[in-house]
Design a protein around this motif. Structure first.
Motif, short mmCIF file in Angstrom:
data_model
loop_
_atom_site.label_atom_id
_atom_site.label_comp_id
_atom_site.label_asym_id
_atom_site.label_seq_id
_atom_site.Cartn_x
_atom_site.Cartn_y
_atom_site.Cartn_z
N LEU A 17 -10.93 -5.62 10.63
CA LEU A 17 -11.90 -4.75 11.28
C LEU A 17 -12.76 -4.02 10.25
CD1 LEU A 17 -12.98 -3.55 13.89
CD2 LEU A 17 -11.20 -1.78 13.76
N ILE A 18 -12.14 -3.54 9.19
CA ILE A 18 -12.91 -2.89 8.12
C ILE A 18 -13.90 -3.87 7.51
CG2 ILE A 18 -12.73 -1.92 5.80
CD1 ILE A 18 -10.02 -0.73 6.69
N SER A 19 -13.46 -5.09 7.27
CA SER A 19 -14.34 -6.11 6.69
C SER A 19 -15.52 -6.39 7.61
CB SER A 19 -13.55 -7.40 6.44
OG SER A 19 -12.46 -7.18 5.58
N PHE A 20 -15.25 -6.60 8.87
CA PHE A 20 -16.31 -6.91 9.83
C PHE A 20 -17.30 -5.75 9.95
CE2 PHE A 20 -18.20 -6.89 14.03
CZ PHE A 20 -18.62 -8.20 14.21
N ALA A 21 -16.78 -4.54 10.14
CA ALA A 21 -17.66 -3.37 10.32
C ALA A 21 -18.44 -3.08 9.06
CB ALA A 21 -16.82 -2.16 10.73
N GLY A 22 -17.79 -3.22 7.89
CA GLY A 22 -18.50 -2.98 6.64
C GLY A 22 -19.65 -3.94 6.44
N GLY A 23 -19.40 -5.23 6.72
CA GLY A 23 -20.48 -6.19 6.60
C GLY A 23 -21.61 -5.92 7.57
N TYR A 34 -11.91 9.41 -2.09
CA TYR A 34 -10.77 8.69 -2.62
C TYR A 34 -9.83 8.18 -1.52
CZ TYR A 34 -12.37 10.94 -6.92
OH TYR A 34 -13.10 11.38 -7.97
N PRO A 35 -9.51 9.01 -0.51
CA PRO A 35 -8.66 8.49 0.57
C PRO A 35 -9.28 7.27 1.27
CG PRO A 35 -8.71 10.88 0.64
CD PRO A 35 -9.74 10.46 -0.35
N ILE A 36 -10.60 7.26 1.39
CA ILE A 36 -11.26 6.11 2.03
C ILE A 36 -11.03 4.86 1.21
CG2 ILE A 36 -13.49 5.12 2.67
CD1 ILE A 36 -14.44 7.91 3.37
N ALA A 37 -11.19 4.97 -0.10
CA ALA A 37 -10.98 3.81 -0.98
C ALA A 37 -9.55 3.30 -0.85
CB ALA A 37 -11.29 4.18 -2.43
N GLU A 38 -8.59 4.22 -0.86
CA GLU A 38 -7.19 3.82 -0.75
C GLU A 38 -6.91 3.17 0.59
OE1 GLU A 38 -4.51 6.97 -1.54
OE2 GLU A 38 -5.17 7.26 -3.62
N TYR A 39 -7.53 3.71 1.64
CA TYR A 39 -7.32 3.15 2.98
C TYR A 39 -7.80 1.71 3.03
CZ TYR A 39 -7.30 2.74 8.05
OH TYR A 39 -7.06 2.33 9.34
N VAL A 40 -8.98 1.46 2.45
CA VAL A 40 -9.52 0.09 2.46
C VAL A 40 -8.66 -0.83 1.59
CG1 VAL A 40 -11.50 -1.34 1.84
CG2 VAL A 40 -11.87 0.88 2.91
N ILE A 41 -8.31 -0.36 0.42
CA ILE A 41 -7.54 -1.20 -0.50
C ILE A 41 -6.19 -1.58 0.08
CG2 ILE A 41 -6.34 -1.19 -2.73
CD1 ILE A 41 -8.70 0.50 -3.80
N ALA A 60 -4.82 -8.22 -3.76
CA ALA A 60 -3.51 -8.40 -4.40
C ALA A 60 -2.47 -7.47 -3.79
CB ALA A 60 -3.61 -8.13 -5.89
N GLU A 61 -2.94 -6.47 -3.00
CA GLU A 61 -2.02 -5.51 -2.41
C GLU A 61 -1.57 -5.93 -1.02
OE1 GLU A 61 -1.02 -3.04 -4.17
OE2 GLU A 61 -2.46 -3.27 -5.81
N ALA A 62 -2.30 -6.89 -0.42
CA ALA A 62 -1.98 -7.30 0.95
C ALA A 62 -0.59 -7.90 1.02
CB ALA A 62 -3.03 -8.29 1.45
N ARG A 63 0.00 -7.84 2.19
CA ARG A 63 1.36 -8.31 2.39
C ARG A 63 1.50 -9.78 1.97
NH1 ARG A 63 2.86 -7.19 8.18
NH2 ARG A 63 2.49 -5.08 7.41
N GLN A 64 2.54 -10.05 1.20
CA GLN A 64 2.74 -11.41 0.68
C GLN A 64 3.82 -12.12 1.47
OE1 GLN A 64 3.33 -11.71 -3.49
NE2 GLN A 64 1.85 -10.10 -4.02
N ALA A 65 3.58 -13.39 1.70
CA ALA A 65 4.58 -14.22 2.36
C ALA A 65 5.70 -14.54 1.36
CB ALA A 65 3.95 -15.51 2.88
N PRO A 66 6.95 -14.71 1.84
CA PRO A 66 8.06 -15.03 0.93
C PRO A 66 7.77 -16.30 0.13
CG PRO A 66 8.86 -14.48 3.13
CD PRO A 66 7.38 -14.58 3.24
N GLY A 67 7.96 -16.23 -1.16
CA GLY A 67 7.77 -17.38 -2.02
C GLY A 67 6.34 -17.67 -2.40
N ALA A 68 5.38 -16.83 -1.95
CA ALA A 68 3.98 -17.09 -2.26
C ALA A 68 3.67 -16.72 -3.71
CB ALA A 68 3.08 -16.28 -1.33
N GLY A 115 -3.63 -6.75 7.83
CA GLY A 115 -3.67 -7.25 9.19
C GLY A 115 -5.00 -6.99 9.87
N TRP A 116 -4.94 -6.56 11.12
CA TRP A 116 -6.15 -6.38 11.92
C TRP A 116 -7.02 -5.25 11.37
CZ3 TRP A 116 -7.30 -1.77 14.20
CH2 TRP A 116 -6.25 -0.86 14.40
N ARG A 117 -6.40 -4.23 10.74
CA ARG A 117 -7.20 -3.15 10.17
C ARG A 117 -8.09 -3.68 9.04
NH1 ARG A 117 -2.20 -0.76 11.04
NH2 ARG A 117 -2.23 1.04 12.47
N ARG A 118 -7.55 -4.54 8.24
CA ARG A 118 -8.33 -5.12 7.13
C ARG A 118 -9.48 -5.96 7.68
NH1 ARG A 118 -7.90 -6.18 1.70
NH2 ARG A 118 -8.49 -8.26 0.95
#
Length: 543
Positions: free
Chosen positions: A18-24, A2-9, A55-63, A13-16
């Motif tokens: 890196l996770i995407s690249f390594a997972g693929g 469960y912590p792994i799922a939360e970490y990915v979700i 939907a959880e990723a950081r949102q830009a103002p007004g997006a 930024g760069w962590r997302r």
């Protein structure tokens, strides 16, 4: 878990990235030659969580939240695909080292440029999935439908490139690959995605009262996997097809490297080597060419135009016994018509040659390799210093259409050159008259460009899948390997390993009744995706 799922979700930024690249990249371990099927669970499970987190990723103002979530999914999908394709296609760099003085500067384009372009397809698949995303098990089917559709686009857009599809994680295993007889690689794609993504549902149980209960979606996925395996086992339990009576086949694998010795200046030595190897005694039952019905040489067997060299043709024809037909890859010169005028052109061809050097039939390769055999957007790219790999002025011209070869005493033959074997929908000519159905496939190829890498093994795996999809045996002759005789169930009956010199002797297995995919390949490929899409829509709102 469960912590792994939360970490990915929740990653940003760069962590997302890196996770995407390594997972693929982990998914490439499910491909040949490693063939570690469980590795495909990693990218598909992570894909679900990445889209969850869009939907959880950081949102830009007004997006706008919905449009931003789709954009975040697209970005994650691109990095995910980039990792998958870099890890799966790193071996393309070997081709740039064959003639480093001409191509080494462009090596990054092969290793990173092509994967960067191909990654746009899973990026689109991620974005499409996010548009239809909903909580619960439906999102796994949504991913399978969306990512399966993006793979279909990759197989067909531009020139198409159906290599290392996700379904090859199943297709590399003979029992599981049998399902391709029903649905082809397209069905394997959507099933592989759905089954391998189902473990992502385990993380959902954290929010349920009974956390120890195995999610229903996982149970269904396990059941589907077992059903596919059972179907394959039953299909493979059928008696092995008998060999055509009186037909003896010999495949010659010369293991010729692309160096200065492979040139027109050494043509006499090359032909003498081919003929000596082809006539080699390998056992008391196989004493040479005397009783061989069909002799096969690989693609690009000659560093000169064989059809324009009567002396070379005579030398080869004089060495053939009266009842032996040689099928060989060779460049030839022909005529093409354009705007009412005719021009000479070079073709990458298969030639059927009889005793005396008589050319019985020819097949010209229809589906050429971009950048390898011709240069797309030639006028523009040549200004950038790019040119194709083959030493043919202007590159090869494509053949007019797929056609069958006619050989003495044998059923009609599907001619297939190099990676034409990975295009099942194009394998056979359309609208064949009754009684002209093919009896087997001859695939000639030259994988010497890629040395001792994963490339030749991946090529063999995809060629083998074609035999299952079409219900036809294959005689596959590769310059440096892997050459093989494959029956219509995809069983490799005889083979010669990578970078070995030698011959393969064997019979020609009979074909079987055309499986469902062979009867309507394009329709069934689309149908597999439609069924998955309907299943996803049916589960919408079920948590």
């Amino acid at each position: 878990m469960y912590p792994i799922a939360e970490y990915v979700i929740l990653a940003d930024g760069w962590r997302r990235r890196l996770i995407s690249f390594a997972g693929g990249a982990c998914g490439a371990l499910a491909l040949a030659p490693v063939n570690f099927l469980p590795a495909m669970i990693v990218p598909m499970t992570i894909a679900v969580w990445l889209i969850d987190g869009a939907a959880e990723a950081r949102q830009a103002p007004g997006a706008r939240p919905r449009s931003l979530a789709v954009r975040n999914a697209f970005g994650a999908g691109w990095w995910w695909g980039f990792g998958y394709f870099v890890a799966g296609f790193w071996w393309l760099g070997a081709a740039f080292l064959v003639e480093p003085q001409d191509f080494v500067w462009a090596m990054p384009l092969g290793i990173f440029g092509l994967p960067a372009f191909l990654a746009l397809f899973p990026a689109f698949g991620f974005a499409l999935a996010r548009l239809g995303w909903s909580p619960g098990p439906a999102r796994v089917l949504t991913l399978a439908a969306a990512l399966g559709f993006s793979e279909w686009l990759r197989e067909h857009m531009l020139t198409g490139f159906p290599w290392n599809d996700y379904g090859m994680a199943f297709g590399n295993h003979l029992v599981l690959a049998q399902f391709a007889a029903i649905g082809g690689l397209g069905a394997l794609n959507v099933l592989t995605i759905a089954i391998c993504a189902s473990p992502a549902l385990v993380a959902d149980m954290r929010f349920k009262k009974n956390k120890r209960r195995v999610p229903t979606g996982v149970i269904v996925a396990i059941g589907a996997f077992l059903a596919i395996a059972a179907f394959g086992a039953i299909r493979l339990s059928a008696p092995q097809p008998k060999d055509l009576p009186g037909v003896k086949v010999r495949l010659m694998q010369p293991n010729v490297t692309e160096d200065e010795n492979f040139s027109a200046a050494h043509k006499d030595e090359i032909i003498a080597r081919y003929l000596a190897l082809s006539d080699r005694a390998t056992s008391p039952e196989h004493t040479g060419l005397a009783d061989v019905s069909l002799l096969i040489w690989p693609e690009s067997a000659f560093p000169f135009i064989l059809t324009e060299d009567p002396q070379a043709l005579a030398a080869i024809g004089g060495a053939l016994p009266p009842n032996t037909t040689l099928v060989t890859g060779a460049a030839r010169v022909g005529i093409v018509s354009h705007a009412g005028e005719e021009y000479p052109a070079y073709f990458n061809s298969i030639l059927a040659i009889a005793r005396g050097g008589i050319i019985l039939d020819t097949y010209d390769k229809v589906h050429l390799v971009p950048f390898g055999e011709y240069l797309p957007f030639e006028s523009t790219l040549r200004h950038l210093g790019l040119h194709h790999f083959v030493h043919i002025p202007g590159g090869f011209a494509p053949g007019a259409a797929q056609r069958l070869l006619s050989l003495p005493g044998l059923p009609p033959v599907v001619g297939s050159i190099c990676y034409e074997a990975i295009f099942p929908e194009e394998a056979l000519p359309p609208d064949l008259p009754p009684g002209t159905e093919p009896g087997f496939i001859i695939n000639v190829t030259n994988d010497a460009w890629f040395g001792r890498t994963a490339g030749p093994y991946q090529h063999l795996a995809q060629a083998r899948l074609l035999t299952i999809e079409q219900g036809l045996p294959m005689l596959r002759d590769a310059n440096t390997g892997v050459s093989a005789i494959i029956d219509p169930y995809g069983r490799v009956l005889h083979s010669l390993g990578l970078q070995q010199e030698g011959v393969i002797d064997g019979g020609l297995p009979e074909k079987i009744a055309p499986p469902p995919f062979a009867r309507a390949p394009f329709l069934i490929g689309i149908l597999a995706w439609v069924v998955m899409l309907c299943a996803a829509l049916a589960l919408r709102g079920i948590v």
